[in-house]
Write a protein that holds these residues in place. Structure first.
Motif, PDB file in Angstrom:
ATOM      1  N   ASP A   1     -15.541   8.540 -11.358  1.00  0.00           N
ATOM      2  CA  ASP A   1     -15.824   9.972 -11.474  1.00  0.00           C
ATOM      3  C   ASP A   1     -14.691  10.819 -10.918  1.00  0.00           C
ATOM      4  N   ALA A   2     -13.929  10.285  -9.986  1.00  0.00           N
ATOM      5  CA  ALA A   2     -12.815  11.026  -9.402  1.00  0.00           C
ATOM      6  C   ALA A   2     -11.814  10.040  -8.846  1.00  0.00           C
ATOM      7  N   MET A   3     -10.557  10.409  -8.879  1.00  0.00           N
ATOM      8  CA  MET A   3      -9.526   9.555  -8.309  1.00  0.00           C
ATOM      9  C   MET A   3      -8.349  10.420  -7.879  1.00  0.00           C
ATOM     10  N   HIS A   4      -7.865  10.210  -6.653  1.00  0.00           N
ATOM     11  CA  HIS A   4      -6.637  10.905  -6.282  1.00  0.00           C
ATOM     12  C   HIS A   4      -5.462  10.021  -6.652  1.00  0.00           C
ATOM     13  N   ILE A   5      -4.354  10.671  -6.952  1.00  0.00           N
ATOM     14  CA  ILE A   5      -3.134   9.955  -7.306  1.00  0.00           C
ATOM     15  C   ILE A   5      -2.076  10.349  -6.291  1.00  0.00           C
ATOM     16  N   ASN A   6      -1.449   9.377  -5.659  1.00  0.00           N
ATOM     17  CA  ASN A   6      -0.388   9.679  -4.703  1.00  0.00           C
ATOM     18  C   ASN A   6       0.919   9.807  -5.484  1.00  0.00           C
ATOM     19  N   LEU A   7       1.365  11.051  -5.701  1.00  0.00           N
ATOM     20  CA  LEU A   7       2.617  11.230  -6.451  1.00  0.00           C
ATOM     21  C   LEU A   7       3.780  10.582  -5.704  1.00  0.00           C
ATOM     22  N   HIS A   8       3.676  10.496  -4.372  1.00  0.00           N
ATOM     23  CA  HIS A   8       4.752   9.917  -3.569  1.00  0.00           C
ATOM     24  C   HIS A   8       4.684   8.387  -3.568  1.00  0.00           C
ATOM     25  N   LYS A   9       3.696   7.816  -4.233  1.00  0.00           N
ATOM     26  CA  LYS A   9       3.673   6.361  -4.370  1.00  0.00           C
ATOM     27  C   LYS A   9       4.005   6.023  -5.823  1.00  0.00           C
ATOM     28  N   THR A  10       3.022   6.147  -6.689  1.00  0.00           N
ATOM     29  CA  THR A  10       3.204   5.756  -8.080  1.00  0.00           C
ATOM     30  C   THR A  10       4.316   6.520  -8.784  1.00  0.00           C
ATOM     31  N   PHE A  11       4.471   7.798  -8.474  1.00  0.00           N
ATOM     32  CA  PHE A  11       5.397   8.616  -9.256  1.00  0.00           C
ATOM     33  C   PHE A  11       6.670   9.002  -8.526  1.00  0.00           C
TER      34      PHE A  11
ATOM     35  N   SER B   1       0.801  -1.222   0.000  1.00  0.00           N
ATOM     36  CA  SER B   1       0.000   0.000   0.000  1.00  0.00           C
ATOM     37  C   SER B   1       0.836   1.275   0.000  1.00  0.00           C
ATOM     38  N   CYS B   2       2.153   1.168   0.163  1.00  0.00           N
ATOM     39  CA  CYS B   2       2.994   2.366   0.261  1.00  0.00           C
ATOM     40  C   CYS B   2       3.826   2.613  -0.990  1.00  0.00           C
ATOM     41  N   THR B   3       4.023   1.551  -1.794  1.00  0.00           N
ATOM     42  CA  THR B   3       4.817   1.670  -3.023  1.00  0.00           C
ATOM     43  C   THR B   3       6.175   2.307  -2.761  1.00  0.00           C
ATOM     44  N   MET B   4       7.019   1.571  -2.020  1.00  0.00           N
ATOM     45  CA  MET B   4       8.374   2.056  -1.720  1.00  0.00           C
ATOM     46  C   MET B   4       9.280   1.700  -2.905  1.00  0.00           C
ATOM     47  N   LYS B   5       9.287   2.542  -3.895  1.00  0.00           N
ATOM     48  CA  LYS B   5      10.122   2.289  -5.059  1.00  0.00           C
ATOM     49  C   LYS B   5      11.344   3.196  -5.018  1.00  0.00           C
ATOM     50  N   HIS B   6      12.295   2.938  -5.869  1.00  0.00           N
ATOM     51  CA  HIS B   6      13.505   3.754  -5.953  1.00  0.00           C
ATOM     52  C   HIS B   6      13.141   5.216  -6.224  1.00  0.00           C
ATOM     53  N   ASN B   7      13.851   6.128  -5.548  1.00  0.00           N
ATOM     54  CA  ASN B   7      13.638   7.559  -5.754  1.00  0.00           C
ATOM     55  C   ASN B   7      14.772   8.123  -6.607  1.00  0.00           C
ATOM     56  N   PRO B   8      14.524   8.324  -7.907  1.00  0.00           N
ATOM     57  CA  PRO B   8      15.613   8.763  -8.777  1.00  0.00           C
ATOM     58  C   PRO B   8      16.179  10.110  -8.360  1.00  0.00           C
TER      59      PRO B   8
ATOM     60  N   LEU C   1       0.945  -7.691   4.152  1.00  0.00           N
ATOM     61  CA  LEU C   1       0.739  -7.202   2.791  1.00  0.00           C
ATOM     62  C   LEU C   1       2.093  -6.828   2.207  1.00  0.00           C
ATOM     63  N   ILE C   2       2.515  -7.545   1.164  1.00  0.00           N
ATOM     64  CA  ILE C   2       3.878  -7.410   0.630  1.00  0.00           C
ATOM     65  C   ILE C   2       3.836  -6.766  -0.746  1.00  0.00           C
ATOM     66  N   GLU C   3       4.423  -5.587  -0.874  1.00  0.00           N
ATOM     67  CA  GLU C   3       4.487  -4.886  -2.166  1.00  0.00           C
ATOM     68  C   GLU C   3       5.954  -4.629  -2.509  1.00  0.00           C
ATOM     69  N   PRO C   4       6.550  -5.432  -3.381  1.00  0.00           N
ATOM     70  CA  PRO C   4       7.970  -5.244  -3.683  1.00  0.00           C
ATOM     71  C   PRO C   4       8.260  -4.056  -4.600  1.00  0.00           C
ATOM     72  N   THR C   5       7.367  -3.689  -5.435  1.00  0.00           N
ATOM     73  CA  THR C   5       7.481  -2.687  -6.524  1.00  0.00           C
ATOM     74  C   THR C   5       8.381  -3.207  -7.628  1.00  0.00           C
ATOM     75  N   GLU C   6       8.430  -2.427  -8.723  1.00  0.00           N
ATOM     76  CA  GLU C   6       9.130  -2.855  -9.930  1.00  0.00           C
ATOM     77  C   GLU C   6      10.629  -2.598  -9.866  1.00  0.00           C
ATOM     78  N   THR C   7      11.085  -1.824  -8.832  1.00  0.00           N
ATOM     79  CA  THR C   7      12.503  -1.458  -8.836  1.00  0.00           C
ATOM     80  C   THR C   7      13.359  -2.441  -8.045  1.00  0.00           C
ATOM     81  N   GLU C   8      12.846  -3.619  -7.789  1.00  0.00           N
ATOM     82  CA  GLU C   8      13.634  -4.663  -7.137  1.00  0.00           C
ATOM     83  C   GLU C   8      14.070  -5.696  -8.164  1.00  0.00           C
TER      84      GLU C   8
END
Lengths: 446, 514, 124
Positions: free
Chosen positions: B285-295, B100-107, B452-459
């Motif tokens: 109809d509406a959706m928030h996007i967490n820039l600090h997760k997905t982006f 749920s946190c999407t801890m991915k690499h921070n370029p 809940l295990i979320e590895p993200t794509e940067t592993e």
């Protein structure tokens, strides 16, 4: 693609382990009508190209440092020491998460504990939280907290509260409140707020220094509020003023909502900033936001942990004190490092410098015929009344390479009596040459 | 609302530490560090500023006499914070599989771009002709967000995901009022993140839970039964908090709309479908996007975030201030309600001062330009692949409540620990000693002892294989009866388990002078 | 003769001469974990059966306490405000929450006996 470590061989091996034929098998639950989406977006790009694109955007802006600069009104240009920006880029601060596993987050937790203490000391209050998004949302949260404490719902807002803050309160706290705003008085004049306080009032919200820069003693208003059982919420948008001006806690404030951007954080065109939130200890269970507290570990060693979490959304859900989850951690860290680096000795010097620059600027500009100072008491920001509408004068000054401040009419577009007023800020970065240049240009255009 | 997953909040009779004592109390690279209030002094400063006299002031008699803040010299400041930093786990240093946190690499290119003076040194109220580049950047990021989601409008100002949720619900409220209706209820799945019901309450609605079916998704029949003329909206996370794609999304959207309600999507899990699926195609109809997760904007120890909200055509008219408009002088913001009304616009109000988290916008756009459409699609695919690889590799030794495949996060429960006397918490603490940050635990609430295990794509696959091997070994050890190892964990971190009960019963929230 | 009853939301009440003492059961206290804070009603507060009357907080959870019957609060247990650990140590004795004058006996009949409550807990 440089950020994606998986190779085609990896993907093949992993699909085999999963027992899927292709990656599409793993997206099988996506409705057919939503598959095969096409996006009118460019393909991936290397650093060289991305840097070129971003730099082109950046070059179409004029940085504040490129011309004599005097804008304030809720966001202030201060020097951020090199140490601060270096430290916040350390991996362990930049790329760590909320400290939910405290054993491996003592760095963040101790910083938050120190930050909370610094805020309490600076504001003259008893307890502070681990930051909100910014000063404006902190103000809205303060109003909601006052309602919880008093059981009432009427909020009185000063007309000299920053209009963006007042609008944020109206939006975020409007449903739970009856909001009464006092009309905005001419800059520097007294506002009659006391007469708006009644037995249904939960809080009075006043900014000090106010949006025009005027500094006032809040004690009479605090007394008037308390006499009716209401709370005083003091708002501070220029946190450095706390280094030289009597803090709100010493003037009877019950809650302080402030903007911390001035310490450690660049202008950034409006965000990210850092909301400061402080209150009396007896009200701590009604406070929104995260709180870092002290405890011990299994070996009896002093440690820090997020505490009183039962107030928050992940536990209390619809009865939480707020819906806030993310705070402004890294900005709070920058604030805290800057304040630690300054200390009382450095902060006092910094605040005196700011005030002295503002005095020099005000005196110089008001020596021009027709230019009057509206705000007799101020810290580093004051308001001038110009001989004709500020709109035209500001335009002319910008053409002469001066960024002279924020027109009051930008914040109050429907107040004709504020058409000639200009809100002007000076900081430790204001040089004598800047003051000279402003004086010369204003003399020509006023 | 009892906590049905009670777990101890202070160390149980833990064995004394077996780590050797040192003279200093420090251990190699890990240092015990006092508080600045203990090591600093009010007369010490690490900044050289002129000391001016200021004999007369203009403070209206309100000059502060003293403050009480300690300072440090620059070297001491550096040491204090470097030492503290060394006590933190970070994604830069190891896998951080927080669901749920999407801890991915921070370029770091993002950081470099954000610090260009043309972005960092501009004031939100500078004359608009001096900030056209910033306005263009905000417009460009808006375009990317609308294109990726397939939605026609976006509000950029919300400061975080929860703030975005509030923005979305306020717009929904305004749209309903504009129709001349009042509706009081918001429907939320039982598995929803706590911010959803908290946000509903803050925006003046009551919350009602919708049940999940046996597959872990929204029970369509239960939803239809609860829909009615008093329901304002359904708030749904997709993929949901169990890591599953809500396969009935379109039927759900149709049912919600048929009842005259709106469909709010919590975009926290957008990483699973970005660049592959447009949420707009699913009827939201509406959706928030967490820039600090997905982006990838960095988590910074808890923030700052950014939570822009995309809107459908029906909700777009009610989007908050500020609104960006284009005229013959270029781009500008409409910042005040009065000006909006003159322009015929109907924003519901303002979410915060100024324009939003522009510093995070620079970072997010840099990330998007780096990835492009093809890169973002690969992000979604690799994140889903990584999570399924973990699910498939651990399902035989751990217990997964829902049969795979999952999306970008894999959910396990504590069924595999029954009869061991061990809890999810114990298992997580043992992971710390193995060099991994634990996964998200005890969320979602619909599953007992959730992991809940979320590895993200940067592993890399190598990292995942190592993680899997360690998890398998721990699961085996847990079942073998070696409870002490888990109950005692962690033993190798800078601190052992903390007494959270003491912290809450006797709150000490600041240092106080003696 | 004191009458001991239990509600589905895990409150117990002991009625003696028209005054009920109310607290949470051991099951509830164990589920909550270490209690850290309680919000209690003050004397004079009128409550109806099923109405929220108190809040109990642990580190990881918060729970509303509902009045099992209607009536008027006469006193609260100051001891658990100062030392919430009493709720865990002796939830069905010293860890009581508040006392109230009970309106009538009709509502009491609807609550579970001790035996019924024990069976109920087994189903959870």
């Amino acid at each position: 693609m440089r950020y994606l470590p998986l190779t085609p061989d990896d993907r093949r091996a992993m699909l085999a382990k999963i027992g899927a034929h292709s990656i599409d098998d793993l997206f099988g639950d996506v409705p057919k009508s939503a598959r095969g989406a096409r996006f009118d977006l460019p393909p991936h790009a290397g650093e060289i190209e991305v840097e070129r694109t971003l730099t082109a955007f950046a070059e179409r802006n004029t940085p504040a440092g490129k011309m004599p600069f005097f804008c304030g009104a809720g966001s202030y240009r201060h020097h951020v020491p090199a140490t601060v920006d270096h430290l916040i880029q350390r991996s362990e601060f930049l790329t760590s998460y909320t400290p939910y596993q405290p054993e491996i987050a003592q760095g963040t937790l101790q910083v938050l504990f120190e930050f909370q203490t610094q805020i309490a000391i600076l504001t003259g209050m008893e307890v502070a939280n681990a930051s909100m998004y910014d000063g404006s949302t902190a103000t809205a949260e303060a109003v909601l907290m006052a309602h919880r404490i008093t059981g009432r719902k009427r909020a009185v807002l000063a007309g000299s509260l920053h209009p963006h803050y007042a609008d944020t309160v109206r939006t975020m706290a409007g449903l739970a409140s009856e909001i009464a705003s006092s009309p905005v008085a001419p800059p520097g004049h007294a506002e009659d707020l006391a007469s708006l306080i009644d037995e249904n009032t939960s809080c009075v919200v006043v900014q000090n220094p106010d949006v025009f820069g005027q500094v006032r003693d809040l004690k009479p208003l605090a007394d008037a509020a308390h006499a009716k059982g209401a709370l005083l919420i003091a708002v501070v948008t220029e946190a450095i003023s706390l280094g030289l001006v009597t803090p709100p806690g010493d003037m009877g404030a019950d809650i302080v909502a402030a903007e911390g951007q001035s310490f450690g954080n660049a202008l950034n065109f409006g965000g990210p900033y850092v909301g400061l939130f402080a209150a009396r200890e007896k009200h701590v269970r009604q406070m929104p936001g995260r709180l870092a507290g002290e405890t011990i570990d299994a070996d009896g060693r002093r440690s820090y942990v997020l505490t009183l979490s039962a107030r928050e959304q992940h536990i209390r859900r619809e009865r939480a004190t707020s819906n806030i989850c993310t705070n402004s951690g890294l900005c709070a860290l920058a604030f805290s490092i800057h304040v630690s680096l300054l200390g009382e000795a450095g902060l006092t010097r910094l605040a005196k410098l700011n005030h002295a620059k503002a005095i020099a600027l005000a005196d110089r500009l008001t020596s021009i015929k027709g230019v009057k100072l509206s705000t007799p008491a101020f810290f580093n920001e004051f308001t001038l009344e110009l001989p004709r509408p500020a709109f035209a004068i500001v335009d002319a000054l910008v053409d002469r390479g001066i960024n002279p401040g924020v027109r009051a009419s930008r914040l109050y577009p429907r107040e004709p009596k504020l058409a000639n007023h200009l809100i002007v800020a000076a900081t430790e970065l204001t040089t004598d040459a800047c003051i000279d240049a402003y004086f010369k240009a204003l003399k020509e255009t006023a | 609302m009892l906590n049905t997953q009670g777990r101890p909040t202070k160390p149980e009779r833990a064995e004394p530490s077996t780590a050797p004592a040192t003279i200093s109390g420090d251990r190699g690279l890990d240092h015990e560090e006092g508080l600045i209030f203990e090591i600093g002094r009010t007369d010490v400063t690490g900044v050289d500023l002129p000391d001016i006299a200021l004999n007369s002031d203009r403070l209206g008699g309100l000059r502060r006499k003293s403050i009480g803040l300690p300072g440090l010299s620059e070297p001491e400041t550096m040491r204090h914070y470097v030492r503290l930093s060394q006590r933190n786990a970070s994604i830069d240093a190891s896998l951080y599989p927080l669901g749920s946190c999407t801890m991915k690499h921070n370029p770091r290119l993002n950081e470099k771009m954000a610090r260009l003076p043309g972005f960092a040194d501009i004031h939100p109220l500078q004359p608009r002709k001096t900030v056209q580049g910033a306005l263009e950047l905000i417009a460009e990021l808006s375009r990317w967000l609308m294109t990726l989601t397939g939605m026609p409008a976006v509000a950029m100002s919300p400061k975080a995901g929860a703030h975005g949720e509030l923005c979305g619900l306020f717009a929904i409220r305004a749209a309903i009022a504009a129709r001349g209706e009042t509706r009081h209820r918001i429907l939320v799945p039982e598995s929803a993140h706590g911010t959803n019901p908290a946000t509903a309450a803050l925006s003046g609605f009551t919350t009602e839970n919708v049940k999940a079916n046996a597959q872990g998704c929204v029970d369509l029949a239960s939803l239809k039964e609860k829909l009615g003329p008093d329901v304002a909206a359904l708030m749904l996370t997709n993929p949901n908090t169990c890591g599953l794609f809500e396969r009935d999304m379109i039927e759900i959207a149709d049912a919600v709309h048929a009842a005259g309600a709106y469909f709010y999507c919590d975009g926290a899990n957008f990483n699973a479908i970005v660049g592959r699926v447009k949420p707009g195609d699913l009827g939201i109809d509406a959706m928030h996007i967490n820039l600090h997760k997905t982006f990838s904007t960095p988590h910074g120890g808890g923030g700052p975030g950014a939570g822009p909200v995309v809107f459908s055509a029906l909700l777009a008219p009610h989007a908050p201030l500020p609104r960006m408009v284009h005229d013959n002088s270029g781009l500008r913001f409409i910042e005040e309600m009065a000006d909006a009304e003159d322009a015929g616009l109907t924003p519901f109000g303002r979410m915060c001062a100024f324009h939003g988290q522009v510093g995070m916008f620079v970072r997010a756009l840099t990330y998007m330009l780096s990835h492009g459409a093809d890169g973002l699609k690969q992000v979604a695919e690799d994140s889903v692949l990584n999570a399924n690889y973990i699910l498939a590799s651990l399902s035989d030794v751990m217990s997964a409540p829902y049969e795979g495949p999952c999306m970008h996060e894999a959910l396990f429960d504590d069924e595999f620990l029954k009869d061991t006397g061990l809890t999810t918490l114990d298992f997580a603490k043992a992971l710390i000693d193995e060099g991994f940050h634990p996964m998200t635990v005890y969320f979602p609430l619909v599953v007992h002892g959730a992991m809940l295990i979320e590895p993200t794509e940067t592993e890399s696959k190598a990292t995942l294989d190592k993680f899997i091997a360690v998890m398998r070994a721990l699961a085996t050890e847990a079942k073998s009866g070696n409870a002490g190892h888990f109950k005692n964990a962690p033993t190798l971190a800078p601190r052992r388990r903390l007494d959270e009960t003491l912290a809450a019963r006797k709150p000490i929230l600041r240092w106080k002078p003696q | 003769m004191a009458d001991l009853r239990f509600s589905k939301s895990h409150e117990w009440l002991r009625v003696d001469g028209g005054v009920a003492t109310i607290g949470i059961t051991k099951y509830a206290a164990d589920q909550l974990g270490d209690v850290v804070f309680v919000e209690l009603p003050t004397a004079g507060k009128k409550v109806s059966a099923g109405g929220e009357v108190a809040v109990v907080e642990s580190v990881k959870a918060a729970s509303e306490i509902y009045a099992p019957v209607s009536g008027e609060v006469t006193e609260f247990n100051a001891a658990i405000k100062d030392d919430p650990s009493q709720v865990n140590a002796d939830p069905e004795g010293q860890g009581w929450f508040f006392r109230m004058k009970v309106a009538g006996t009709g509502e009491l009949e609807k609550l579970m006996t001790e035996a019924q409550y024990k069976d109920f807990v087994k189903t959870l």
